[in-house]
Design an enzyme around this catalytic site. Structure first.
Site, mmCIF file in Angstrom:
data_model
loop_
_atom_site.group_PDB
_atom_site.id
_atom_site.type_symbol
_atom_site.label_atom_id
_atom_site.label_comp_id
_atom_site.label_asym_id
_atom_site.label_seq_id
_atom_site.Cartn_x
_atom_site.Cartn_y
_atom_site.Cartn_z
ATOM 1 N N HIS A 17 25.574 40.938 44.559
ATOM 2 C CA HIS A 17 26.187 41.899 43.630
ATOM 3 C C HIS A 17 25.136 42.498 42.706
ATOM 4 O O HIS A 17 25.139 43.702 42.438
ATOM 5 C CB HIS A 17 27.272 41.220 42.778
ATOM 6 C CG HIS A 17 28.451 40.752 43.550
ATOM 7 N ND1 HIS A 17 29.019 39.514 43.339
ATOM 8 C CD2 HIS A 17 29.191 41.342 44.522
ATOM 9 C CE1 HIS A 17 30.050 39.362 44.137
ATOM 10 N NE2 HIS A 17 30.179 40.458 44.875
ATOM 11 N N LYS A 41 43.127 36.656 46.592
ATOM 12 C CA LYS A 41 42.086 35.632 46.607
ATOM 13 C C LYS A 41 42.411 34.568 45.568
ATOM 14 O O LYS A 41 42.935 34.874 44.511
ATOM 15 C CB LYS A 41 40.720 36.245 46.267
ATOM 16 C CG LYS A 41 40.205 37.234 47.285
ATOM 17 C CD LYS A 41 38.854 37.773 46.854
ATOM 18 C CE LYS A 41 38.320 38.798 47.826
ATOM 19 N NZ LYS A 41 37.018 39.346 47.373
ATOM 20 N N ARG A 94 28.061 44.326 54.233
ATOM 21 C CA ARG A 94 27.262 43.254 54.830
ATOM 22 C C ARG A 94 27.315 43.315 56.349
ATOM 23 O O ARG A 94 26.331 43.056 57.021
ATOM 24 C CB ARG A 94 27.782 41.884 54.377
ATOM 25 C CG ARG A 94 27.544 41.588 52.924
ATOM 26 C CD ARG A 94 28.189 40.289 52.542
ATOM 27 N NE ARG A 94 29.635 40.422 52.754
ATOM 28 C CZ ARG A 94 30.568 39.826 52.044
ATOM 29 N NH1 ARG A 94 30.238 38.994 51.097
ATOM 30 N NH2 ARG A 94 31.842 40.027 52.274
ATOM 31 N N SER A 131 31.141 35.746 47.443
ATOM 32 C CA SER A 131 31.689 34.937 46.351
ATOM 33 C C SER A 131 32.567 33.812 46.877
ATOM 34 O O SER A 131 32.504 32.679 46.387
ATOM 35 C CB SER A 131 32.496 35.813 45.390
ATOM 36 O OG SER A 131 31.658 36.693 44.707
#
Length: 163
Positions: A17, A41, A94, A131
């Site tokens: 990040h 989440k 990613r 994360s």
């Protein structure tokens, strides 16, 4: 003034990040890191803790002149962008899976408000960091300190010891 928004839950804010924030800040006059709660989440850090850790990291990295955090509390991201005069959203990619996930949201944001999305490919040395994986490894006792800025590592340790 060219303003970009980097949205996410940032639970916790990782070195990936930070790399995205640094690179996005170089593309704009101002970058807003929009910290949100993602109901899909299972979070660990509360919004205030995440914002504090990000702010401390930005300060340590010398980025506070062009980067700031704001809480994105419900509502549409495009409304947040309009409120803050942002021209575009920044998203890190990613893998191809990330792109597949981001594409429909990108199209919807443009349809709703003409807000574009800038995709930045994650640096190859950081592409394995997410994360959720960091939280999982940390919960199981693994060392994640090299994946996090110091302020995030500290916040994560504290959250895990108080649980």
């Amino acid at each position: 003034m060219r303003t970009l928004v980097l949205p996410g839950s940032f639970d916790p804010f990782t070195r990936g990040h930070l790399d995205l924030a640094r690179r996005a800040a170089a593309l704009a006059d101002q970058l807003i890191i929009a910290v949100s709660h993602n109901p899909n989440k299972q979070g660990l850090l509360d919004l205030e803790t995440r914002c504090t850790a990000i702010d401390r990291t930005l300060e340590q990295e010398g980025l506070t002149d062009r980067v700031r955090t704001e809480v994105l509390s419900g509502g549409l991201l495009v409304d947040f962008c309009r409120e803050h005069g942002a021209q575009a959203v920044v998203r890190g990619i990613r893998t191809q899976v990330d792109l597949s996930y981001e594409e429909p949201m990108t199209r919807m944001n443009h349809h709703l408000a003409g807000i574009d999305t800038v995709f930045l490919l994650t640096h190859s040395t950081l592409s394995h960091i997410s994360s959720s994986l960091v939280r999982e490894v940390a919960k199981l006792g693994g060392d994640v300190s090299d994946m996090l800025p110091a302020a995030s590592a500290s916040a994560l340790r504290e959250a895990l010891t108080t649980r």
